[in-house]
Design an enzyme around this catalytic site. Structure first.
Site, PDB file in Angstrom:
ATOM      1  N   LYS A 267       0.874  -1.314  -0.077  1.00  0.00           N
ATOM      2  CA  LYS A 267      -0.048  -0.202  -0.147  1.00  0.00           C
ATOM      3  C   LYS A 267       0.824   1.311  -0.038  1.00  0.00           C
ATOM      4  O   LYS A 267       2.030   1.131   0.553  1.00  0.00           O
ATOM      5  CB  LYS A 267      -0.830   0.043   1.439  1.00  0.00           C
ATOM      6  CG  LYS A 267      -2.012  -1.091   1.375  1.00  0.00           C
ATOM      7  CD  LYS A 267      -2.687  -0.756   2.719  1.00  0.00           C
ATOM      8  CE  LYS A 267      -4.171  -1.768   2.811  1.00  0.00           C
ATOM      9  NZ  LYS A 267      -4.933  -1.769   1.672  1.00  0.00           N
ATOM     10  N   ARG A 341     -10.299 -11.696   1.958  1.00  0.00           N
ATOM     11  CA  ARG A 341     -11.077 -12.754   1.440  1.00  0.00           C
ATOM     12  C   ARG A 341     -10.204 -14.036   1.681  1.00  0.00           C
ATOM     13  O   ARG A 341     -10.960 -15.311   1.771  1.00  0.00           O
ATOM     14  CB  ARG A 341     -11.474 -12.426   0.164  1.00  0.00           C
ATOM     15  CG  ARG A 341     -10.416 -12.160  -0.955  1.00  0.00           C
ATOM     16  CD  ARG A 341     -10.820 -11.312  -2.114  1.00  0.00           C
ATOM     17  NE  ARG A 341     -10.807  -9.935  -1.834  1.00  0.00           N
ATOM     18  CZ  ARG A 341     -11.176  -9.141  -2.807  1.00  0.00           C
ATOM     19  NH1 ARG A 341     -11.614  -9.583  -4.065  1.00  0.00           N
ATOM     20  NH2 ARG A 341     -11.448  -7.843  -2.573  1.00  0.00           N
TER      21      ARG A 341
HETATM   22  N1  BES Z   1      -7.956  -3.950   4.381  1.00  0.00           N
HETATM   23  C1  BES Z   1      -8.235  -3.471   3.386  1.00  0.00           C
HETATM   24  C2  BES Z   1      -9.670  -2.885   2.890  1.00  0.00           C
HETATM   25  C3  BES Z   1      -9.756  -1.253   3.661  1.00  0.00           C
HETATM   26  C4  BES Z   1      -9.558  -0.142   3.087  1.00  0.00           C
HETATM   27  C5  BES Z   1     -10.297  -1.347   4.815  1.00  0.00           C
HETATM   28  C6  BES Z   1      -9.689   0.959   3.766  1.00  0.00           C
HETATM   29  C7  BES Z   1     -10.385  -0.132   5.565  1.00  0.00           C
HETATM   30  C8  BES Z   1     -10.014   1.045   5.020  1.00  0.00           C
HETATM   31  C9  BES Z   1      -8.287  -4.524   2.125  1.00  0.00           C
HETATM   32  O1  BES Z   1      -7.439  -5.579   2.564  1.00  0.00           O
HETATM   33  C10 BES Z   1      -7.777  -4.145   0.874  1.00  0.00           C
HETATM   34  O2  BES Z   1      -6.612  -3.825   0.777  1.00  0.00           O
HETATM   35  N2  BES Z   1      -8.590  -4.292  -0.342  1.00  0.00           N
HETATM   36  C11 BES Z   1      -8.162  -3.887  -1.244  1.00  0.00           C
HETATM   37  C12 BES Z   1      -8.627  -5.017  -2.357  1.00  0.00           C
HETATM   38  C13 BES Z   1      -8.075  -4.926  -3.679  1.00  0.00           C
HETATM   39  C14 BES Z   1      -6.693  -5.001  -3.950  1.00  0.00           C
HETATM   40  C15 BES Z   1      -8.957  -5.724  -4.561  1.00  0.00           C
HETATM   41  C16 BES Z   1      -8.998  -2.482  -1.521  1.00  0.00           C
HETATM   42  O3  BES Z   1      -9.955  -2.145  -1.255  1.00  0.00           O
HETATM   43  O4  BES Z   1      -8.367  -1.578  -2.248  1.00  0.00           O
HETATM   44 MN    MN Z   2      -5.663  -5.564   1.981  1.00  0.00          MN
END
Ligand code: BES
Ligand code: MN
Ligand code: ZN
Length: 490
Positions: A267, A341
């Site tokens: 990230k 997931r």
């Molecule tokens: N933990 C994150 C989702 C999240 C984002 C929670 C902001 C709280 C605040 C999750 O693991 C994630 O990174 N999801 C990705 C999925 C994508 C890579 C398909 C996302 O939402 O960008």
């Molecule tokens: Mn994530």
């Protein structure tokens, strides 16, 4: 940090009220008859309270509004602040009135002068929820000093306390969730998290911790792949509450990523610190289990959480890796940041195989896309079962916790097809929360009533909300406790 309910009830003492030099906050209903204490306080301030309650200003005020009587005659107090309750106020509006924290600033004592014991209990419940404070890492004395009194004066403290016991149990569950979510990831490691859950054996939960070797034996390669780049060992913790005889349990499942860097699909730095809350789903499951145990719920509920840390490392999982889930389906890992997931796939499957539940609800801070869709006011509700979804939505409404039903369906499956495996874990930007739910649905048996709650937008907030200060909200503990109470307890 907080103590149980944090609000106690003390006998109202007219001498103490007369001698107060600061501010007194009183709750009164619009109806003319105040209780005996109300009448005595009214006499103390030479009838000012009664005149206020009978005034047009009061009748025009909204429920929960405060009106200040400054330098009341006959009292030492600088002010009596009067908070209005409607005559036939509902539990929820009484609770809401108790959350008016700005009105409590500088108050030396809080008292309820009219309304039933149950309403007084609700006021204290609202007050407790809203005045929770996570100050564990603030070292100044000022930060340790509560901003408002920790007790409410009532005529009959024992009766009010009796009405407040279930609320106190649920509030303690909410605070447990908030503490977990607010803790930084160097403190709340997978090991520390599991230890806090194991400590709940003391309140009667049956807690089992599955370590990596066992998870390996069970074939949970999807979950283990997420944690393999971290020094912290992956764990699955099972919490059982058996309050309902020998019927099959209802199941709660939580995503517990104690920190989500994104892994090799790292990230960006900006805001990454917020990913300490990525165990929010597991936090809510733990808080509900605590509430059920504390109030000795007459239901069988099993809570299962997958605890992992998603880190980049020489041993970390790569984009393009293929992992085999406990179910047997293979998954192509397109993006290591779509890790929640992967964790849930195995925990959902394990829960169904092991406990044969009558229904299952999972909670996860699963997608950023749900925040784009619903903002911070509603969690996304995805379900294969209208009856269960409606029951949850009405429980959430009754507890004033925002929840909004989202679509599911096979049309979305195309996006999660993989070229080389049975399914892939990321599907592009379009309908990102729905494709995540579709992915989870692959690990839910077709006859299993199931809800997936995407709580990424509601688990933790940057600004205070009605029932919580900024930070962790504990969203969902109250709604799930009520769902269990209404649907599974006699
Ligand atoms: N933990 C994150 C989702 C999240 C984002 C929670 C902001 C709280 C605040 C999750 O693991 C994630 O990174 N999801 C990705 C999925 C994508 C890579 C398909 C996302 O939402 O960008
Ligand atoms: Mn994530
Ligand atoms: Zn995540």
């Amino acid at each position: 940090m907080t103590s149980p309910l944090a609000i106690s009830f003390v006998p109202a003492d007219l001498d103490a009220i007369a001698g107060l030099t600061g501010k007194l906050t009183v709750f009164v209903t619009a109806e003319k008859g105040m209780d005996p204490l109300g009448r005595r306080v009214n006499r103390l301030c030479k009838g000012a309270l009664k005149r206020l309650v009978e005034s047009e200003r009061f009748s025009k005020a909204k429920e929960g509004d405060g009106i200040t009587l400054s330098w009341p005659l006959g009292m030492s107090a600088v002010a009596v602040q009067v908070i209005k309750l409607e005559k036939r106020t509902s539990d929820l509006t009484a609770r809401k009135a108790g959350t008016a924290i700005s009105l409590f600033k500088g108050t030396d004592a809080i008292t309820v002068l009219a309304g039933s014991h149950a309403k007084a209990a609700q006021i204290a419940y609202g007050l407790a929820l809203r005045t929770y404070d996570f100050n564990l890492y603030k070292t100044s004395e000022a930060a340790q000093t509560p901003q408002q009194p920790a007790s409410v004066m009532v005529t009959k403290p024992e009766e009010v306390s009796a009405e407040a016991t279930d609320g106190a149990a649920v509030a303690e569950g909410v605070f447990f969730t908030r503490d977990l979510v607010n803790e930084p990831a160097n403190v709340l490691t997978t090991t520390d998290f599991a230890a806090r859950l194991a400590a709940m054996q003391e309140i009667g939960l049956d807690v089992t911790i599955l370590e990596e070797a066992e998870l390996e034996k069970l074939g949970m390669r999807a979950l283990l792949g997420v944690g393999q780049g971290s020094e912290a060992p992956s764990k699955v913790v099972v919490m059982k509450w058996n309050g309902g005889g020998d019927e099959a349990p209802f199941a709660l499942v939580g995503k517990g990523v104690v920190f989500d860097t994104g892994g090799i699909s790292l990230k960006p730095a900006g805001g990454m610190e917020d990913m300490t809350m990525d165990m929010g789903g597991a936090g809510v499951v733990s808080g509900v289990m605590r509430a059920l145990a504390l109030r000795k719920a007459k239901a069988n509920v099993v809570g299962v959480v997958g605890l992992v840390e998603n880190m980049p490392d020489g041993k970390a999982q790569r984009p393009g890796d293929v992992v085999k889930s406990m179910k047997g389906d293979t998954i192509e890992v397109i993006n290591t940041d779509a890790e929640g997931r992967l964790v849930l796939a195995d925990v959902l499957w394990y829960t169904q195989e092991e406990f044969k539940p009558t229904g299952m609800i999972n909670l996860a801070t699963l997608t950023g896309a749900i925040i784009i869709g619903l903002g911070h006011h509603n969690a996304g509700v995805f379900s294969n079962n209208d009856g269960l979804a409606d029951a949850f939505l009405s429980a959430a409404k009754a507890e004033d916790e925002g929840a909004w039903r989202m679509p599911m369906g096979p049309d979305y499956d195309k996006q999660i097809e993989s070229k080389i495996a049975d399914i892939r874990n990321a599907a592009g930007r379009e309908a990102g929360s729905v494709t995540a739910a579709q992915f989870l649905g692959r690990f839910v048996k077709s006859d299993m009533p199931w809800i997936h709650l995407d709580i990424a937008g509601v688990a933790s907030l940057k600004t205070p909300s009605t029932y919580a200060p900024k930070g962790a909200t504990g969203w969902g503990v109250r709604a799930l406790d009520r769902l269990i109470r209404d649907k599974y307890e006699g």
